[in-house]
Design a protein around this motif. Structure first.
Motif, PDB file in Angstrom:
ATOM      1  N   GLN A 112       0.866  -1.174   0.000  1.00 12.70           N
ATOM      2  CA  GLN A 112       0.000   0.000   0.000  1.00 12.70           C
ATOM      3  C   GLN A 112       0.900   1.220   0.000  1.00 12.70           C
ATOM      4  N   GLU A 114       1.281   5.693  -1.049  1.00 14.92           N
ATOM      5  CA  GLU A 114       0.608   6.983  -1.172  1.00 14.92           C
ATOM      6  C   GLU A 114       1.497   7.926  -1.967  1.00 14.92           C
ATOM      7  N   GLN A 120      -3.986   7.275  -2.565  1.00 12.22           N
ATOM      8  CA  GLN A 120      -3.680   6.004  -1.920  1.00 12.22           C
ATOM      9  C   GLN A 120      -4.012   4.867  -2.884  1.00 12.22           C
ATOM     10  N   THR A 122      -2.962   0.407  -3.987  1.00 17.32           N
ATOM     11  CA  THR A 122      -2.445  -0.889  -3.563  1.00 17.32           C
ATOM     12  C   THR A 122      -1.933  -1.657  -4.772  1.00 17.32           C
ATOM     13  N   TRP A 139      -7.016   1.632  -0.822  1.00 10.71           N
ATOM     14  CA  TRP A 139      -6.429   0.771   0.203  1.00 10.71           C
ATOM     15  C   TRP A 139      -7.462  -0.223   0.727  1.00 10.71           C
TER      16      TRP A 139
END
Length: 158
Positions: A112, A114, A120, A122, A139
Motif C-alpha cells: 500500500q 501513497e 492512496q 495498492t 487501500w
C-alpha cells in the motif's frame, strides 16, 4: 586547535548516531588534522524489498518514436520508485511512499502506497503469479473489484 575539537565532536556525534542504531547506517570519516574532514553516511534503505524491475502493462511512445511501457518501477524498503529506461538502465523520475508492505503466506505481496499528492493505492500479487502486481486505486480491499486498473498493473521484467 579548533579543527581538532571539531573533528573530535563530529566523531563523537557519528559514533553516537551509529551506536544508537539510527536507520542502520554506516559512517566513514575521511581526513585528519592536516586536511579537511568529511563524514559520509550510507543507508541500507535502498535495498529492494521486491527484487527486479517491473513495467506497466500500458504502452507509450518515446520522443524518438519507439514504443515502451509507460513507466518502469523498482521497490525500496520505503518507496516505490517510478522511472524509465535509457540504454537498458533504470532512470528514476519520482517516488511514492510505501505505507504498508506485507509478504503473503501463500506467496506474493501486498504493497500500500501513497503519492505525494495523497492518492492512496495498492499493488497486490496476482493469484498464482508472483510476477504480476495488480493495481487498485484504493487501500480498501472491499473496493478492489471496482478500483482495479489493468493498464496500471505491473509485470516483472525479464
Amino acid at each position: 586547535m579548533k579543527k581538532t575539537i571539531f573533528v573530535a565532536f563530529m566523531l563523537i556525534m557519528t559514533i553516537g548516531t551509529v551506536g544508537c542504531g539510527a536507520k542502520n547506517e554506516d559512517a566513514d570519516i575521511i581526513g585528519g588534522a592536516d586536511e579537511p574532514t568529511s563524514i559520509t553516511l550510507t543507508t541500507n534503505e535502498s535495498e529492494p524489498v521486491i527484487s527486479g524491475t517491473w513495467q506497466t502493462a500500458s504502452i507509450g511512445y518515446e520522443a524518438d518514436g519507439e514504443m515502451q511501457p509507460e513507466y518502469y518501477v523498482q521497490f525500496s524498503a520505503t518507496e516505490i520508485i517510478y522511472g524509465h529506461m535509457e540504454k537498458n538502465n533504470f532512470v528514476p523520475e519520482y517516488f511514492d511512499s510505501i505505507s504498508q508492505f506485507e509478504e503473503m503466506a501463500e506467496g506474493g505481496y501486498i504493497i500500500q502506497a501513497e503519492s505525494e499528492n495523497g492518492v492512496q493505492y495498492t499493488y497486490k500479487s496476482a493469484e498464482g503469479d508472483e510476477n504480476i502486481l495488480e493495481y487498485y486505486a484504493t487501500w480498501n480491499d472491499e473496493e478492489f473489484s471496482e478500483k482495479y486498473s489493468g493498464s496500471s498493473s505491473l509485470s516483472r521484467c525479464e
